[in-house]
Design an enzyme around this catalytic site. Structure first.
Site, PDB file in Angstrom:
ATOM      1  N   LYS A 172      41.440  35.968  31.831  1.00 42.14           N
ATOM      2  CA  LYS A 172      40.162  35.469  32.404  1.00 42.14           C
ATOM      3  C   LYS A 172      39.257  35.701  31.151  1.00 42.14           C
ATOM      4  O   LYS A 172      38.925  36.719  30.789  1.00 42.14           O
ATOM      5  CB  LYS A 172      39.866  36.195  33.681  1.00 42.14           C
ATOM      6  CG  LYS A 172      38.354  36.531  33.726  1.00 42.14           C
ATOM      7  CD  LYS A 172      37.519  34.972  34.051  1.00 42.14           C
ATOM      8  CE  LYS A 172      35.870  35.267  34.115  1.00 42.14           C
ATOM      9  NZ  LYS A 172      35.507  35.011  32.925  1.00 42.14           N
ATOM     10  N   GLY A 225      34.574  44.821  28.093  1.00 42.29           N
ATOM     11  CA  GLY A 225      33.237  44.353  28.376  1.00 42.29           C
ATOM     12  C   GLY A 225      32.329  45.318  28.757  1.00 42.29           C
ATOM     13  O   GLY A 225      32.263  46.495  28.187  1.00 42.29           O
ATOM     14  N   SER A 226      31.152  45.176  29.372  1.00 35.08           N
ATOM     15  CA  SER A 226      30.057  46.059  29.817  1.00 35.08           C
ATOM     16  C   SER A 226      30.587  46.984  30.889  1.00 35.08           C
ATOM     17  O   SER A 226      31.401  47.044  31.389  1.00 35.08           O
ATOM     18  CB  SER A 226      28.969  45.479  30.360  1.00 35.08           C
ATOM     19  OG  SER A 226      29.326  44.649  31.510  1.00 35.08           O
ATOM     20  N   VAL A 229      30.283  46.211  34.430  1.00 32.55           N
ATOM     21  CA  VAL A 229      31.665  45.551  35.219  1.00 32.55           C
ATOM     22  C   VAL A 229      32.673  46.420  35.050  1.00 32.55           C
ATOM     23  O   VAL A 229      33.640  46.569  36.287  1.00 32.55           O
ATOM     24  CB  VAL A 229      31.654  44.019  34.384  1.00 32.55           C
ATOM     25  CG1 VAL A 229      32.702  43.535  34.759  1.00 32.55           C
ATOM     26  CG2 VAL A 229      30.684  43.180  34.603  1.00 32.55           C
ATOM     27  N   GLY A 230      32.838  47.218  34.111  1.00 26.33           N
ATOM     28  CA  GLY A 230      34.033  48.099  34.016  1.00 26.33           C
ATOM     29  C   GLY A 230      34.018  48.925  35.251  1.00 26.33           C
ATOM     30  O   GLY A 230      35.004  49.465  35.964  1.00 26.33           O
ATOM     31  N   GLU A 247      37.732  48.923  28.112  1.00 24.76           N
ATOM     32  CA  GLU A 247      37.174  49.372  27.111  1.00 24.76           C
ATOM     33  C   GLU A 247      35.887  48.811  27.054  1.00 24.76           C
ATOM     34  O   GLU A 247      35.450  47.654  27.328  1.00 24.76           O
ATOM     35  CB  GLU A 247      37.665  48.530  25.825  1.00 24.76           C
ATOM     36  CG  GLU A 247      39.135  49.341  25.269  1.00 24.76           C
ATOM     37  CD  GLU A 247      38.656  50.844  24.940  1.00 24.76           C
ATOM     38  OE1 GLU A 247      37.633  51.170  24.316  1.00 24.76           O
ATOM     39  OE2 GLU A 247      39.536  51.607  25.040  1.00 24.76           O
ATOM     40  N   CYS A 281      31.317  45.684  19.183  1.00 24.26           N
ATOM     41  CA  CYS A 281      31.304  46.988  20.140  1.00 24.26           C
ATOM     42  C   CYS A 281      31.438  48.201  19.144  1.00 24.26           C
ATOM     43  O   CYS A 281      30.804  49.188  19.633  1.00 24.26           O
ATOM     44  CB  CYS A 281      32.515  47.037  21.087  1.00 24.26           C
ATOM     45  SG  CYS A 281      34.113  46.581  20.216  1.00 24.26           S
ATOM     46  N   GLU A 382      22.730  50.859  25.112  1.00 23.47           N
ATOM     47  CA  GLU A 382      23.397  49.681  23.964  1.00 23.47           C
ATOM     48  C   GLU A 382      22.452  48.482  24.158  1.00 23.47           C
ATOM     49  O   GLU A 382      21.775  48.041  25.191  1.00 23.47           O
ATOM     50  CB  GLU A 382      24.619  49.462  24.561  1.00 23.47           C
ATOM     51  CG  GLU A 382      25.537  48.360  23.780  1.00 23.47           C
ATOM     52  CD  GLU A 382      26.959  48.040  24.264  1.00 23.47           C
ATOM     53  OE1 GLU A 382      26.891  47.569  25.507  1.00 23.47           O
ATOM     54  OE2 GLU A 382      27.890  48.051  23.614  1.00 23.47           O
TER      55      GLU A 382
END
Ligand code: NAP
Length: 480
Positions: A172, A225-226, A229-230, A247, A281, A382
């Site tokens: 995805k 990702g962020s 969401v993680g 990550e 990142c 961030e």
């Protein structure tokens, strides 16, 4: 005519309603139309991956590795086109895109080679005439969810180890830059990887993410990702005891000590803070400078930053492309506003670039705030854009304290000519990726990659460590 890129499920290219992938340097240009996958596409992909699993995992691993070598060859043939497409969909400069495609090719070759190694364990038994060993086995159907900032390398460093270990996958990609991942999936198809082994579903992260985490055949998820969401994925995956690897974000420091090679410290900081528009990142977003050289360093940083050329990454001589989309541009501008209130006017930059071709894209000046203190928002959250906070440290210990006083722990760098300080930094720095006298960003694929603290969860990616996530051990005791 704009090309439509379809989803790939069970070896077939699947049509449906589409969404646009636009060039962030020139929003008049539609890079491609992508089929917007649905929850039922994820279910079909998961079913196909489950059906393909037993034959794929039974194939000798060196044969799986050979197919990965073929993928690398196909990517190599399309090198220039794939790199140009990446610049058009993500905005990074063409040399940066070429570097990334090269890295993806190297990753497929590296893990192709793992097919003929896949190291298990062989150790002596305490018992007589007992032979004991552990071999690696696949874990099953795996969902791979990837961000836009390395739209080719990150899918590659998840897909290649997953496949060589004998798993089947559903990719995805990020909605703002799905083409680079699509090209890898196309290469897998052309290389002859059997149907159902690799599946690709583009579309809304929220809808597809839920469908993925709920798909019965799924055994694991690897996500980059962020943090938000993680964390959500982690909660949902835990309900089903799925294996998960996350990550996520960072707020990476570069420490500059008074004994550093001054010019290379300036160069490394500018490179880490601003190249790829600060959207790595591992980018530096805090530079912590030792008192004796603080003023001189800030002045040199500002002078060097003024020389950076912002523009369309397809043009030669451009150092910094646009923000990836309007949302990221707005985030950058929001934090610059916060920075103005907290730390005063930026020493350089601080504005969206407008006029002529700039009006067609999401361009922003590289921005430096000086005299930032540890409690300020711009020192803690961030931003993921070209915005750098310069912080003053009394000495090395103070710099270490400031560097570690953050919930994130992705990457960190020190600039020093003192070998003892370098090793103290290596021992005491709470981050997963450390550099000494190099930019904080710019890692290779042969060693483990990943952070610590709130930046990451689960085992590391890349290098030999990647196999730990994508395989299980089967341990055998044999009396002869
Ligand atoms: P993001 O918004 O979290 O999106 C990442 C991926 O997750 C995209 O494919 C996204 O799909 C998908 N997604 C969104 N909502 C989801 C959900 N509810 N369930 C499952 N998937 C979902 O992050 P991003 O903006 O693309 O990337 C920037 C972030 O990634 C930064 O925080 C950066 O630090 C981090 N990052 C970390 C590393 C690392 O190795 N630590 C590397 C690169 C980037 P859509 O695109 O459709 O929303």
């Amino acid at each position: 005519m704009t090309e439509t890129f379809r989803n790939y499920i069970d070896g077939e290219w699947v049509s449906g309603p589409t969404f646009e992938n636009r060039n962030p340097a020139n929003t008049d240009e539609v890079v491609g139309l992508f089929v917007k996958g649905s929850a039922s596409d994820i279910q079909s992909a998961a079913g196909a991956a489950a059906r393909a699993l037993s034959a794929w995992s039974a194939m000798p691993a060196p044969a799986r590795g050979n197919l990965l070598f073929k993928v690398a060859e196909i990517l190599e043939r399309g090198f220039d086109q794939i790199a140009a497409e990446m610049t058009r969909e993500e905005g990074k400069t063409l040399p940066e895109s070429k570097g990334e495609v090269r890295r993806s090719i190297n990753i497929f070759r590296y893990f192709g080679g793992e097919g003929s190694r896949l190291p298990g364990l062989l150790v002596p038994s305490e018992r007589e005439r007992v032979h004991m060993f552990a071999i690696r086995k696949s874990i099953g159907v795996i969902g791979l969810v990837t961000p836009w900032n390395f739209p080719s390398a990150i899918p590659s460093w998840k897909m290649a180890p997953a496949l060589v270990c004998g798993n089947t996958i559903i990719v995805k990609p990020a909605s703002v830059a799905p083409l680079s991942a699509w090209r890898i999936v196309e290469a897998c198809h052309q290389a002859g990887i059997p149907k159902g082994v690799v599946n690709f579903v583009a579309g809304s992260g929220g809808e597809l993410g839920r469908a993925l985490v709920e798909a019965p055949p799924l055994k694991a998820i690897s996500f980059t990702g962020s943090c938000d969401v993680g964390r959500w994925l982690h909660t949902e995956a835990s309900k089903r005891s799925l294996r998960i690897q996350l990550e996520m974000g960072g707020k990476n420091p570069t420490i500059v000590l008074a004994d550093a090679d001054f010019n290379s410290a300036v160069e490394n900081t500018v490179n880490a803070a601003f190249f790829s528009t600060g959207q790595k990142c591992t980018a530096t977003s805090r530079v912590i400078v030792e008192e004796p050289i603080y003023d001189k360093f800030v002045a040199a940083l500002v002078e060097r930053t003024k020389k950076l050329k912002v523009g369309n990454g397809m043009e030669p001589g451009i150092d910094i492309g646009p923000a990836v989309d309007e949302g990221q541009l707005e985030t950058n501008l929001k934090y610059i506003d916060i920075g103005r209130k907290e730390a005063g006017a930026p020493r350089v930059g601080g504005n969206r670039l407008t006029g002529k071709d700039f009006d067609k894209g999401y361009f922003i000046e590289p921005t430096i705030f000086a005299d930032v203190t540890p409690a300020m928002t711009i020192a803690r959250e961030e931003i993921f854009g070209p915005v750098l906070a310069v912080m003053r440290a009394k000495n090395f210990d103070d710099a270490m304290q400031i560097a570690n006083d953050i919930p994130f722990g992705l990457s960190a760098s020190i600039q020093t000519s003192n070998i003892s300080r370098a090793f103290e930094f290596v021992n005491r720095m709470e981050a997963g990726l450390l550099t000494v006298n190099l930019p904080s960003a710019g890692v290779e694929y042969q060693l483990p990659f990943g952070g610590t603290k709130d930046s990451s969860f689960g085992s590391k990616e890349q290098g030999p460590a990647a196999l730990e996530f994508y395989s299980d051990y089967k341990t055998v005791y044999l009396k002869y």
